[in-house]
Design a protein around this motif. Structure first.
Motif, short mmCIF file in Angstrom:
data_model
loop_
_atom_site.label_atom_id
_atom_site.label_comp_id
_atom_site.label_asym_id
_atom_site.label_seq_id
_atom_site.Cartn_x
_atom_site.Cartn_y
_atom_site.Cartn_z
N ARG A 192 0.85 -1.20 0.00
CA ARG A 192 0.00 0.00 0.00
C ARG A 192 0.88 1.24 0.00
N VAL A 193 0.69 2.09 -1.03
CA VAL A 193 1.64 3.17 -1.25
C VAL A 193 1.03 4.57 -1.20
N GLY A 194 -0.27 4.69 -1.21
CA GLY A 194 -0.87 6.02 -1.21
C GLY A 194 -2.36 5.94 -1.00
N ARG A 195 -3.00 7.11 -0.97
CA ARG A 195 -4.46 7.13 -0.78
C ARG A 195 -5.11 8.12 -1.72
N MET A 196 -6.36 7.82 -2.07
CA MET A 196 -7.16 8.68 -2.92
C MET A 196 -8.46 9.00 -2.20
N VAL A 197 -8.82 10.28 -2.18
CA VAL A 197 -10.05 10.74 -1.52
C VAL A 197 -10.88 11.49 -2.55
N LEU A 198 -12.17 11.18 -2.62
CA LEU A 198 -13.09 11.94 -3.48
C LEU A 198 -13.90 12.87 -2.59
N ASP A 199 -13.73 14.18 -2.81
CA ASP A 199 -14.31 15.15 -1.88
C ASP A 199 -15.12 16.25 -2.55
N ARG A 200 -15.36 16.16 -3.87
CA ARG A 200 -16.14 17.20 -4.53
C ARG A 200 -16.93 16.62 -5.69
N ASN A 201 -18.22 16.91 -5.71
CA ASN A 201 -19.06 16.46 -6.81
C ASN A 201 -18.87 17.34 -8.04
#
Length: 730
Positions: free
Chosen positions: A312-321
């Motif tokens: 596991r090397v990173g993260r992705m966040v979805l925060d805007r429609n």
């Protein structure tokens, strides 16, 4: 001034969503956008009305061709950040090596087979396409929620999609593979057997986009500063685990809320419950790949986690429609060829074909090679080249030099590309020009068996039922029999179970299944629960981690879940408030469902009714106490059905104090022997038995503890093996 004339003047002063005065596409102010220019109030419309012509012309051309596949989708903006620079030994890609970067992303999820108007919850592969706007250019990781594919060579892709789509003579069925042409193609394509096991599993009916794995599907290369290459497989792992619907639930959701997945994504982001995934990679070298008993260039194969663990090397966040569905979600153009320096392709024949097809698709859908200049597709990195003109050019290029080499206007004819630019990895190639498949692609059943062996008993039963349903819709017996022959090579018991449902015998395996298995759930589960050794006598991997959704490996979390709270006038408001607070702290949401909208009890108001909702729209059901309210609920058939259906679908159920009476009035209450009032009982009492199945019954003396227990139960997501579920008609 008459009332009608005043109204017309108000309409003429209309503004846009940005509250700017209305104008034409050329910036001309519009005095009246509601009346066309006519010769007299009742006279003919005049051809000189350029406002009318522009408005209608633009409307007439609003639609672009929908995607042939992945037509129905939803998307969101967010960011990606890598945890550290540990991948710098493998790649020069900044997006994977610079932890100070917060890379903007746009992610589109989709179904594959259906049209834009189909339902979200069809049994199907889900697209999982990520566009990263990196400092080195756009990187598009265009994948699915399933790590393998139906075919090994892109030349077969048109045939696959033609077979899977609605049959051309009658355009039936929509967004479904349960028909003759699909299974005819599959039964004649042995390489599809591994993918079929995934698609017939619960992976093909995810609970939500946020609770869904993503995979790059293909094997790619990473290239470091020294030019040394390693192979890489990409995985997106959801923060709160991967979970699915059950088939009956998916069918009902298609009618109750065909936008279930799209709405969940939108509402979760609006509420601040931002979906999050970790990027995990499997990295290995040529020597390691040579030891595998499969070919890493074969897109119908995975690299089992027992052979190469995830990193596991990173993260992705979805925060805007998105601000505009068409301009962003519909016009986004993903390209498998969009990679950045430090990455490269492999010789995977399916990937090579996709690299051509995606560009061709964008030219067709978006009408111009300038699609990359649309705002949603435009890189944040500097774009400088000699491309010119074509339809819908946005860039205004200055000067007279549109070629290279050039010496005019300050250009240096000796200049070459940047040293840190993209360079294809030097791979030694040799061979005759021919049309054939490598012998290393020939094993079509080994990993199908691996997937089957790695499933729990409940998951195997679901696969058997899915195959039975799909193949029972196939009218041509020869196709059904061919498929049973394939299933026989994957697992004889599976073939026999499906064969029984079809009225057929698969080989000699029918004797392996006792006659009672068709009607006795316990026997059925026992048949599918046979233990499998991790490796065979020859050392070949027989089962592996990461393939099951129900083996206990998924994170336990209540975040993002929605709980229906059944209430009526007289229900205990304090208990509802206590539950609402606990769920909010866990990142979950309570929605009160009542006999009518609006105020019910105290400060509690119903946000949904029994007429416009059902348990399939929620992850769990809770019934508070309050004798007057519970009494009303017991008289409402839909309220009783809420609990029965939730039990049948394996969802957590909680009842407090007098709420027990509603549960006792259901089919579940009758079958389990539960009474409306608590009886002094032992650990074998109906309430204790139900609690072991995720149905919590508390007397209300300690509301805080009861609510905390319910939230902990909700975090387990589902209790799939409930013995009374098959007896409940809901």
């Amino acid at each position: 001034m008459s009332h009608e004339n005043a109204k017309q003047q108000d309409l003429a002063r209309a503004t846009t969503d940005e509250r700017a005065p209305m104008s034409t596409n050329q910036g001309q102010p519009v005095g009246d956008d509601q009346n066309s220019l006519k010769a007299g109030g009742r006279g003919p419309t005049l051809l000189e009305d350029f406002l009318l012509r522009e408005k209608l012309q633009h409307f007439d051309h609003e639609r672009i061709p929908e995607r042939v596949v992945h037509a129905r989708g939803a998307a969101a903006h967010g960011f990606f950040e890598v945890y550290d620079d540990s991948l710098s030994e493998f790649t020069t890609a900044q997006v994977l090596t610079d932890p100070s970067l917060k890379t903007p992303v746009f992610v589109r999820f989709s179904t594959v087979a259906g049209s834009r108007g189909s339902a979200d919850t069809a049994r199907d592969v889900r697209g999982f396409a990520v566009k990263m706007y990196t400092p080195q250019g756009n990187w598009d990781l265009v994948g699915n929620n399933i790590p393998v594919f139906f075919i090994q060579d892109a030349i077969k892709f048109p045939d696959l999609i033609h077979a899977a789509k609605a049959e051309p003579h009658n355009e039936i069925p929509q967004a479904a593979t349960a028909h003759d042409t699909f299974w005819d193609f599959i039964s004649l394509t042995p390489e599809a057997m591994h993918m079929i096991m995934w698609v017939m599993s619960d992976r093909a009916i995810p609970r939500s986009y946020a609770l869904m794995d993503g995979f790059g599907v293909h094997t790619f290369r990473l290239v470091n500063a020294e030019g040394v290459a390693h192979f890489v497989k990409y995985h997106w792992k959801p923060k709160h685990g991967a979970h699915s619907l059950v088939w009956d639930e998916a069918l009902k959701l298609a009618g109750a809320d065909p936008d279930f997945h799209r709405k969940d994504l939108w509402e979760s982001i609006e509420a601040g419950n931002c979906p999050e995934w970790e990027l995990a990679v499997q990295i290995f070298d040529e020597a390691t790949a040579a030891q595998f008993d499969f070919d890493i260039l074969d897109a119908t194969k995975i690299v089992p986690e027992d052979l190469v663990p995830l990193r596991r090397v990173g993260r992705m966040v979805l925060d805007r429609n998105p601000d505009n569905f068409f301009a962003e979600t519909e016009q986004v153009a993903f390209m498998t060829t969009n990679i950045v320096p430090g990455m490269d392709f492999t010789e995977d024949p399916l990937l090579q074909g996709r690299n051509f097809s995606y560009l061709d698709t964008q030219l067709s859908r978006l009408g111009s090679p300038n699609f990359s200049e649309l705002p949603i597709n435009r890189p944040l990195a500097c774009v400088a080249n000699h491309q010119r003109d074509a339809h819908m050019r946005h860039t205004i290029n200055k000067g007279r030099v549109a070629y290279a080499p050039a010496s005019l206007d300050g250009h240096d004819p000796a200049a070459t590309g940047a040293a840190d630019g993209f360079h294809s990895h030097a791979v030694a190639l040799e061979g005759r020009k021919l049309r054939e498949r490598s012998p290393s692609f020939a094993d079509h059943y080994g990993q199908a068996k691996l997937f089957w062996n790695s499933q729990t008993a409940v998951e195997r039963a679901h696969i058997a039922k899915a195959l039975s349903f799909e193949l029972s819709k196939v009218a041509t017996r020869e196709v059904r029999v061919r498929m049973l022959d394939h299933l026989q090579q994957i697992n004889p018991v599976l073939a026999a179970q499906v064969g029984r449902a079809l009225g057929e015998t698969a080989g000699d395996s029918a004797a392996a299944v006792p006659p009672s298995a068709a009607s006795d759930k316990a026997d059925e589960i026992a048949i599918f629960a046979s233990a499998v050794s991790p490796t065979s006598a020859s050392g070949r991997l027989q089962s592996t981690r990461g393939l099951s959704l129900l083996d206990g490996s998924q994170p336990a979390s209540a975040a993002g879940r929605k709980v229906a709270v059944l209430a009526a006038p007289g229900s205990d408001a304090s208990q509802i408030l206590s539950l609402r607070s606990a769920l909010s702290c866990a990142g979950a949401q309570a929605m009160v469902v009542g006999p009518h909208l609006g105020p019910l009890t105290g400060e509690i108001a119903a946000m949904a009714t029994f007429a416009n909702s059902s348990s399939v729209l929620f992850d769990a059901v809770f019934v508070p106490g309050g004798a007057p309210g519970v009494q009303q609920l017991t008289e409402i058939g839909e309220a009783r059905r809420f609990l029965d259906e939730a039990y049948r679908h394996g969802k957590p159920i909680g009842v407090l104090a007098e709420g027990r009476a509603l549960l006792a009035a259901t089919q579940l209450g009758t079958l389990s022997g539960l009474t409306a009032t608590a009886a002094s009982g032992s650990s074998g009492s109906p309430a204790a038995t139900l609690e072991a199945q995720g149905v919590l019954i508390a007397d209300g003396s300690d509301v805080a503890t009861a609510v905390d227990r319910f939230v902990a139960t909700l975090a387990r997501h589902r209790f799939p093996d409930r013995p009374l579920a098959a007896q409940i008609a809901a």
